[in-house]
Design an enzyme around this catalytic site. Structure first.
Site, PDB file in Angstrom:
ATOM      1  N   GLU A 262       0.839  -1.199   0.000  1.00 37.51           N
ATOM      2  CA  GLU A 262       0.000   0.000   0.000  1.00 37.51           C
ATOM      3  C   GLU A 262       0.873   1.248   0.000  1.00 37.51           C
ATOM      4  O   GLU A 262       1.936   1.246   0.628  1.00 37.51           O
ATOM      5  CB  GLU A 262      -0.939  -0.002   1.211  1.00 37.51           C
ATOM      6  CG  GLU A 262      -1.983  -1.112   1.179  1.00 37.51           C
ATOM      7  CD  GLU A 262      -2.977  -1.021   2.341  1.00 37.51           C
ATOM      8  OE1 GLU A 262      -2.881  -0.075   3.146  1.00 37.51           O
ATOM      9  OE2 GLU A 262      -3.844  -1.898   2.426  1.00 37.51           O
ATOM     10  N   HIS A 280      -8.424   0.876   1.494  1.00 32.44           N
ATOM     11  CA  HIS A 280      -8.214   0.845   2.947  1.00 32.44           C
ATOM     12  C   HIS A 280      -9.180   1.820   3.648  1.00 32.44           C
ATOM     13  O   HIS A 280      -8.773   2.708   4.394  1.00 32.44           O
ATOM     14  CB  HIS A 280      -6.773   1.181   3.299  1.00 32.44           C
ATOM     15  CG  HIS A 280      -6.342   0.581   4.615  1.00 32.44           C
ATOM     16  ND1 HIS A 280      -5.073   0.093   4.836  1.00 32.44           N
ATOM     17  CD2 HIS A 280      -7.007   0.372   5.768  1.00 32.44           C
ATOM     18  CE1 HIS A 280      -4.980  -0.369   6.072  1.00 32.44           C
ATOM     19  NE2 HIS A 280      -6.149  -0.204   6.657  1.00 32.44           N
TER      20      HIS A 280
END
Length: 532
Positions: A262, A280
């Protein structure tokens, strides 16, 4: 006044909480993205409040010479080097409850989106198509929901599943049968969950044991057409194995909010028709963002001002209510450990800490940490309650806790027993109404000795002349005795003396004292009676 740095974006209300509680705060929400600038400034602060952008590395921790607490506004602490912080004695806090409902709701939303193919149907309809026959969904009612990890978030998802008339099975090594019954779920082993579940949702932290918990081998044990949801942590699911299973049809769909890497700007999961992805967003609601920011500000301020510890990853919690009562016993535990640590010269194999009477109702985890800190401080000067348990474990020392009902004249006391290759040594103490620690037993010999900064401990045969000998030597060397306690196991047996001195006992006089026929051993001691 303690000083806190907020290096990520946080609610203005949270910043105001620090100020209202008497904490100086610097709000620099972009500093966490600049590693060098953060490194240059971190040494000025007692506390660091962060979200996910700031990376608290071992290098940053080494530069944080005054740092006492790191507060993560949120549940995940993947961006904090917890072992490095613990070794430096820095408390790491998070807010495990502030975004629990939000994350649980996101998992349920992904489950519905998968069941009814809502994102794809939405895009198709917006494009002017009317593909009613293309988007054939499945019902959730009466399906089996498998929850991996039934803690704060997982238990909320489980109860939501029960409310949706699903059959819920849960795998969690720490889930008791009583708690499972309370939630209305069936506790099962992981392989049984794989075999039974129509939907599988993950709600476990990323650890060595949970990493890659969903891989090709796990998927092979699942039902054909299973749907998998991950709103917990990237790394729990092996993405290449999931992609293969999606392509083969073994897995009918996946709802993925977290990724192995990420920010995830490129991923083979993107564009797959049977996959719903979000960036997320598990904790991304207005309520959750505000809640975790306020909670972390309150927790950090309570610790820096009152000594209360809440939701710490590497330290036993101490509530603001129990802190005043616990504080003198924390000091007692520390000086008991310090006594044994200073008189024990050979390696320690094991430590037993006995809590008697009223001390059994206290926060014994905190007291054990304090005792261990005192025990190893003579060898490691910068140890504290956070780092001590780790250092003790690294040295292979076995620690045991024993609790016992009131067994003597004292309402409660603590006894520390240390075993080495050559001997076993013990000391007990308590706190009276003045909240000052007192030694009440050494080597099984009863006495009542106030703890002072400078002390002298001697062992000797029970024979006439000890008081005179010690008094004469101290007087001749201008060492004033504030208090003098003696004890013996029997007439003519083994005896001890404990002197509370105004100044340190001179090193050059020790040789004279130790050479005397009435003295078996003599050890000057030092206790930090005013700290902590």
């Amino acid at each position: 006044m303690p000083r806190v740095l907020v290096s990520d974006k946080l609610s203005p209300t949270a910043v105001q909480i620090f100020k209202d509680r008497g904490v100086e705060v610097d709000y620099l929400p972009d500093l966490g993205k600049d590693k060098d600038a953060l490194l240059a400034r971190i040494g000025d602060y007692d506390g660091l409040a962060i979200r996910s952008a700031t990376k608290v590395t071992e290098k940053l921790i080494a530069a944080a010479t005054n740092l006492k607490v790191i507060g993560r506004a949120g549940i995940g602490v993947d961006n904090v080097d917890i072992p490095a912080a613990s070794r430096r004695g820095i408390i790491v806090m998070n807010t495990p409850f502030g975004n629990s409902i939000t994350t649980a709701e996101h998992a349920v939303a992904l489950m519905f989106a998968l069941a009814r193919q809502i994102p794809e149907a939405n895009a198709s309809t917006h494009a002017g198509k009317w593909e009613k026959n293309r988007f054939m969904g499945v019902e959730i009612t009466s399906k089996t929901l498998g929850v991996i990890g039934c803690g704060n978030i997982g238990s909320i998802v489980a109860t939501r599943g029960v409310g949706l008339k699903m059959h819920v099975v849960a795998y969690d090594p720490f889930l008791s049968e009583e708690r499972a019954e309370e939630l209305g779920v069936a506790k099962v082993e992981l392989n049984e969950l794989f075999a039974r579940a129509d939907f599988i949702t993950l709600h476990t932290p990323l650890t060595d044991k949970t990493r890659n918990i969903i891989d090709a081998a796990a998927i092979s044990k699942m039902k054909d057409g299973v749907r998998i949801i991950n709103c917990a942590r990237g790394g729990l699911v092996v993405e290449k194995d999931l992609i293969a299973a999606l392509k083969s049809g073994k897995v009918a769909g996946a709802g993925i909010d977290v990724f192995e890497t990420e920010p995830a700007t490129e991923n083979e999961l993107f564009g797959m028709e049977n996959v719903v992805t979000t960036p997320h967003l598990g904790a991304s609601t207005t309520e959750a963002q505000e809640n975790v920011a306020l909670q972390i500000a309150e927790q950090m301020a309570d610790y820096l001002i009152k000594g209360a510890v809440s939701n710490a990853i590497n330290m036993p919690s101490i509530t603001a209510e129990e802190a005043p009562r616990l504080k003198p016993f924390v000091k007692l535990a520390e000086v008991l450990g310090a006594f044994v640590g200073q008189v024990t010269e050979e390696p320690i194999k094991s430590v037993e800490i006995l809590f008697d009477g009223s001390t059994t109702t206290m926060n014994t985890r905190a007291l054990i940490s304090a005792a261990l800190a005192g025990l190893i401080r003579p060898q490691v000067s910068d140890v504290n309650m956070v780092s001590a348990p780790i250092m003790v474990k690294e040295r292979g020392i076995i620690v045991a806790e024993v609790k016992r009902d009131k067994s003597g004249v004292f309402d409660g006391y603590i006894k520390l027993t240390v075993t080495t290759e050559k001997q076993t040594r013990s000391i007990a103490g308590t706190c009276f109404s003045d909240h000052k620690p007192r030694f009440i037993q050494i080597k099984g010999i009863n006495l009542d000795a106030e703890v002072g900064q400078h002390m002298l401990y001697t062992t000797n045969p029970d024979a006439p002349g000890i008081i005179g000998l010690l008094g004469t030597i101290c007087g001749r060397n201008e060492v004033n005795i504030a208090n003098f306690q003696l004890g013996r196991d029997r007439p003519g047996g083994n005896a001890i003396a404990l002197l509370y001195l105004d100044t340190p006992f001179p090193e050059n006089v020790l040789a004279e004292l130790r050479a005397h026929k009435l003295i078996d051993s003599a050890k000057p001691l030092h206790f930090d009676v005013n700290g902590g």
